[in-house]
Design a protein around this motif. Sequence first.
Motif, short mmCIF file in Angstrom:
data_model
loop_
_atom_site.label_atom_id
_atom_site.label_comp_id
_atom_site.label_asym_id
_atom_site.label_seq_id
_atom_site.Cartn_x
_atom_site.Cartn_y
_atom_site.Cartn_z
N PHE A 273 0.83 -1.20 0.00
CA PHE A 273 0.00 0.00 0.00
C PHE A 273 0.87 1.25 0.00
O PHE A 273 0.49 2.27 0.57
CB PHE A 273 -0.92 0.02 1.22
N ALA A 274 2.02 1.19 -0.65
CA ALA A 274 2.99 2.29 -0.59
C ALA A 274 2.43 3.59 -1.15
O ALA A 274 2.71 4.67 -0.63
CB ALA A 274 4.26 1.90 -1.34
N ILE B 120 -3.53 6.60 -0.61
CA ILE B 120 -4.74 7.17 -1.20
C ILE B 120 -4.42 8.33 -2.14
O ILE B 120 -5.31 8.90 -2.78
CB ILE B 120 -5.68 7.63 -0.08
N MET B 121 -3.12 8.67 -2.26
CA MET B 121 -2.74 9.86 -3.02
C MET B 121 -3.14 9.80 -4.49
O MET B 121 -3.59 10.81 -5.04
CB MET B 121 -1.23 10.09 -2.89
N PRO B 122 -3.00 8.66 -5.20
CA PRO B 122 -3.46 8.65 -6.61
C PRO B 122 -4.94 8.97 -6.75
O PRO B 122 -5.34 9.66 -7.69
CB PRO B 122 -3.14 7.21 -7.06
N TYR B 123 -5.76 8.48 -5.82
CA TYR B 123 -7.19 8.76 -5.89
C TYR B 123 -7.47 10.24 -5.63
O TYR B 123 -8.31 10.85 -6.31
CB TYR B 123 -7.95 7.90 -4.88
N ILE B 124 -6.77 10.83 -4.66
CA ILE B 124 -6.96 12.27 -4.38
C ILE B 124 -6.58 13.09 -5.60
O ILE B 124 -7.31 14.00 -6.01
CB ILE B 124 -6.11 12.68 -3.17
N THR B 125 -5.43 12.77 -6.19
CA THR B 125 -4.98 13.50 -7.38
C THR B 125 -5.97 13.34 -8.53
O THR B 125 -6.30 14.32 -9.22
CB THR B 125 -3.59 12.99 -7.81
N GLY C 24 -2.41 -2.49 -5.17
CA GLY C 24 -2.65 -1.99 -3.81
C GLY C 24 -3.46 -0.71 -3.82
O GLY C 24 -4.35 -0.52 -2.97
N THR C 25 -3.18 0.17 -4.78
CA THR C 25 -3.97 1.40 -4.91
C THR C 25 -5.43 1.07 -5.23
O THR C 25 -6.35 1.69 -4.68
CB THR C 25 -3.38 2.29 -6.02
N GLY C 26 -5.65 0.09 -6.13
CA GLY C 26 -7.01 -0.32 -6.45
C GLY C 26 -7.73 -0.91 -5.25
O GLY C 26 -8.93 -0.66 -5.04
#
Length: 430
Positions: A74-75, A78-83, A167-169
């Motif tokens: 989970f490195a 949540i940052m990709p989703y926020i962006t 992990g982002t998904g």
Amino acid sequence: MLSAFAQAFRTQDLRRKLLFTLFIMAMFRLGSFIPTPGVDSQAVNKCLAQQSDASLLDLVNLFSGGALLQLSIFALGIMPYITASIIIQLLRVVIPRFDDLHKEGQTGQTKLTQYTRYLTIFLGVLQSTTMISLARSGNLFAGCSERVIPSNSVWTFLLMMIVMTAGTGVIMWLGELITERGIGNGMSLLIFTSITARMPSQLLTIGQSGKWGAVFAIIGLMLLVSIVVVYLEQAQRRIPVQYAKRMIGRRQYGGTTTYIPLKINMSGVIPVIFASSLLAFPPMLAQFGSQDSRWVQWISANFHQDAWPYLTTYALLTLFFTFFYTAITFDPDEVADNMKRYGGFIPGYRAGRPTAEFLRYVMNRITTAGALYLVIVALIPSLAIIPLHISQGQMPFGGTTLLIIIGVGLQTVKEINTQLQQHHYEGFLR
């Protein structure tokens, strides 16, 4: 707030939702400690022990709960989703199709959510590729000679990229599960979990270094700033609106009085995140330049979080993005047109253009106060490290973290109270 949680646990339906939310938050934290295949955990721990100052990637590491610099599954957090969410919102100004989808209601919002998911995965691929490249080149941990990724194989690179993106998904899916079956906004609660998880260990680290006075000063400062933030986050200017009476057939409509609630901080924490993200780029670019270059030396000397050029640029960027984001989210012309369409007007102002000009005048004044408030809250942690004699990396909170923690807490408590009231009404009707 505590009484609301206690009462919620005594209600069977809400207790089940709260326990489900806590379970998902625990799963999210567990994934932050599972290393990505191909990473040498011992080498990572040695490099982390050598880091004395705040990392250049500290903002992303903050939203991942420390998982980024541990190179876990989970490195990316949540940052990709926020962006992706911010980009989709900004594209409404550029692409008329996105603005039309926003106005279509639930159907349009579903399509925008789907676009956000696709963009999140795409950004996850880009960010995971960048992180793995930085870790392989040794630029992720400055001054550390350990090889955190021993293998240079292409297959190892692809495997790590796929695992981090997946992990982002999974994080995005966990957040949506909380929103559907739990309490509160799932993505916001996962950010809340990431931020609060690091605070106790950072305070303990400061205390173990013999600075217990600084620990109590930090806790007192956090409480003081929290009180101010709670007060100002709920402050609003109420613009009275009256609706004229209309006869349709034999029925009379309108004749009511309501108000438009204009918050002092309508842009939320977005300006602070934007400003922090932009200020992270110059030091990151300097890592790839020659250390003998003048521009690299100037950035190294002036772009750290206790230097006046950095703080001044931070304040100016926060001011700019506050006005910019407020102008995107609140359109006085659109509000005035909607009021005119339904027979509404502000007392003392004609419907249409005069109403839009009045709303724009009020919003400019309110936004000025909100922008100054955001600047002060954002700069307090950076200024507090000077008298406390601690490094920026040891500071357990920042302006962004407090705004997020308090905002998520207020939103969650309001939703619990709403569901409690609904439950009491249902019990009364039965």
